[in-house]
Enzyme design. Structure first.
Site, PDB file in Angstrom:
ATOM      1  CG  ASP A   9      42.579  37.975  33.238  1.00  0.00           C
ATOM      2  OD1 ASP A   9      42.670  36.694  33.249  1.00  0.00           O
ATOM      3  OD2 ASP A   9      41.541  38.474  33.297  1.00  0.00           O
ATOM      4  CG  ASP A  14      43.800  34.093  34.820  1.00  0.00           C
ATOM      5  OD1 ASP A  14      43.383  34.160  33.860  1.00  0.00           O
ATOM      6  OD2 ASP A  14      42.987  34.718  35.752  1.00  0.00           O
ATOM      7  CG  ASN A  38      41.094  38.593  36.466  1.00  0.00           C
ATOM      8  OD1 ASN A  38      39.773  38.649  36.571  1.00  0.00           O
ATOM      9  ND2 ASN A  38      41.786  37.283  36.682  1.00  0.00           N
ATOM     10  CB  THR A 118      42.476  31.798  31.478  1.00  0.00           C
ATOM     11  OG1 THR A 118      43.718  32.280  31.493  1.00  0.00           O
ATOM     12  CG2 THR A 118      42.601  30.315  31.114  1.00  0.00           C
ATOM     13  CG  PHE A 156      35.217  39.572  34.336  1.00  0.00           C
ATOM     14  CD1 PHE A 156      34.855  40.682  34.715  1.00  0.00           C
ATOM     15  CD2 PHE A 156      36.634  39.079  33.951  1.00  0.00           C
ATOM     16  CE1 PHE A 156      35.977  41.689  34.765  1.00  0.00           C
ATOM     17  CE2 PHE A 156      37.680  40.234  34.015  1.00  0.00           C
ATOM     18  CZ  PHE A 156      37.281  41.588  34.301  1.00  0.00           C
ATOM     19  CG  ASN A 157      37.495  35.939  31.148  1.00  0.00           C
ATOM     20  OD1 ASN A 157      37.772  36.818  31.855  1.00  0.00           O
ATOM     21  ND2 ASN A 157      37.771  34.586  31.363  1.00  0.00           N
ATOM     22  CG  HIS A 230      35.810  30.753  36.918  1.00  0.00           C
ATOM     23  ND1 HIS A 230      34.517  30.281  36.659  1.00  0.00           N
ATOM     24  CD2 HIS A 230      35.812  31.354  37.923  1.00  0.00           C
ATOM     25  CE1 HIS A 230      33.707  31.015  37.584  1.00  0.00           C
ATOM     26  NE2 HIS A 230      34.798  31.855  38.485  1.00  0.00           N
ATOM     27  CG  ASP A 231      40.876  31.474  34.332  1.00  0.00           C
ATOM     28  OD1 ASP A 231      39.714  31.432  33.695  1.00  0.00           O
ATOM     29  OD2 ASP A 231      41.343  32.422  34.784  1.00  0.00           O
TER      30      ASP A 231
END
Ligand code: BDR
Ligand code: CA
Length: 301
Positions: A9, A14, A38, A118, A156-157, A230-231
């Site tokens: 996203d 990402d 996102n 992700t 969040f995800n 993060h991703d």
């Protein structure tokens, strides 16, 4: 090489995941699919296509599900979901089938494909609901063994679609969770910015712009001037698992909590007596991770 579908996203981090999946020699990137997270689906899909144009990534891009998405993250990623730089016009790679159909077709044809997710797990859950006979491996960025980032206890995800995360974690598939415990170790410190600057390529320049925007919002919202990228950690867990330390553990997703909906409840000490349903990444070799990540940026020219 490991056949991979990247479900994302984009989203600043990402984009790093896209580049790592496209350029790591251990990965055979078969497709990119998008999911609302996102930003709304149309924005994140356009972003994915723009990044493909920038980086010369030539795989089909399929748009996935726009619902349920509990909300977007403009406070972190801006109005476009990818603010902070100028990107080229979208590449002409949009598939005429949706994300679930495309992934289903690839799995039918190619067998043991790994889905690296992700964003919210909405597309992956839809695939598993439709075709429970398919057996992809799944590595996702999301969740946490401890605290959250979108609510005090939810990341969040997972918060964006807890039911989907529950489907994935209840599937019996080989599932790897890269939560905040490990992704907060993938910080972009000043040396990362410097190494991108030193590459002097259009891609590295844009990645530097994106990181600067991400660093400013992370500083503003979380007081973290070295933002956690993060991703790509979920991609690294597939491409270079030796960079991470994993433990097997049972994970439950909080679906009904008054204050904790979307929290991942990870039983690290076996107190529930339940069998493990996932491999949980806990530690990252940060220096090696950035070497691998930046080598991928360099390889794309
Ligand atoms: C996750 O949420 C999104 O904002 C990022 O792209 C990442 O996938 C981190 O919690
Ligand atoms: Ca994401």
């Amino acid at each position: 090489m490991i056949p991979v579908v990247l479900d994302c996203d984009p989203g600043h981090d990402d984009v790093f995941a896209m580049l790592l999946a496209a350029a790591h020699p251990a990965i055979d990137l078969r497709a990119i699919t998008t999911v609302a997270g996102n930003g709304p689906l149309d924005k994140v899909t356009t972003n994915a296509l723009r990044v493909c144009a920038l980086a010369g990534i030539d795989v089909p891009v399929a748009a996935g599900l726009s619902q349920p998405a509990a909300g977007n993250a403009p406070s972190i990623h801006g109005e476009s979901a990818l603010d902070g730089t100028d990107l080229p016009e979208p590449a002409d790679l949009l598939a005429d089938e949706d994300a679930v159909t495309l992934t289903e077709r690839l799995l039918d044809k190619a067998g043991p494909v790994t889905i690296v997710a992700t964003g919210p797990l909405t597309n992956v859950a839809a695939l598993l609901r439709k075709r429970p006979d398919l057996r992809p491996r799944v590595a996702f960025m999301g969740g946490s063994c401890g605290r959250g980032n979108w609510t005090p206890l939810a990341e969040f995800n997972i918060w964006a679609d807890p039911e989907a995360a529950d489907v994935v974690l209840s599937s019996g598939l080989e599932v790897t969770m890269c939560g905040l415990d490990v992704t907060h170790q993938a910080t972009a410190t000043p040396d990362v910015f410097e190494r991108l600057r030193a590459m002097r390529t259009p891609i590295a320049d844009r990645m530097g712009d994106l990181l600067r925007f991400f660093a400013s919002t992370y500083d503003e919202v979380f007081g973290m001037p070295d933002p956690p990228v993060h991703d790509p950690v979920a991609v690294a867990a597939v491409a270079a698992p030796e960079l991470l330390r994993f433990v097997d553990a049972p994970i439950a997703v909080e679906l009904t909590g008054t204050h904790t909906r979307g929290a991942t409840v990870v039983d690290l000490h076996g107190v529930t007596g339940k069998p493990a349903n996932a491999r949980v990444a806990l530690d990252l070799d940060r220096a090696e991770f950035w070497d691998v990540m930046l080598a991928a940026v360099e390889r794309l020219g």
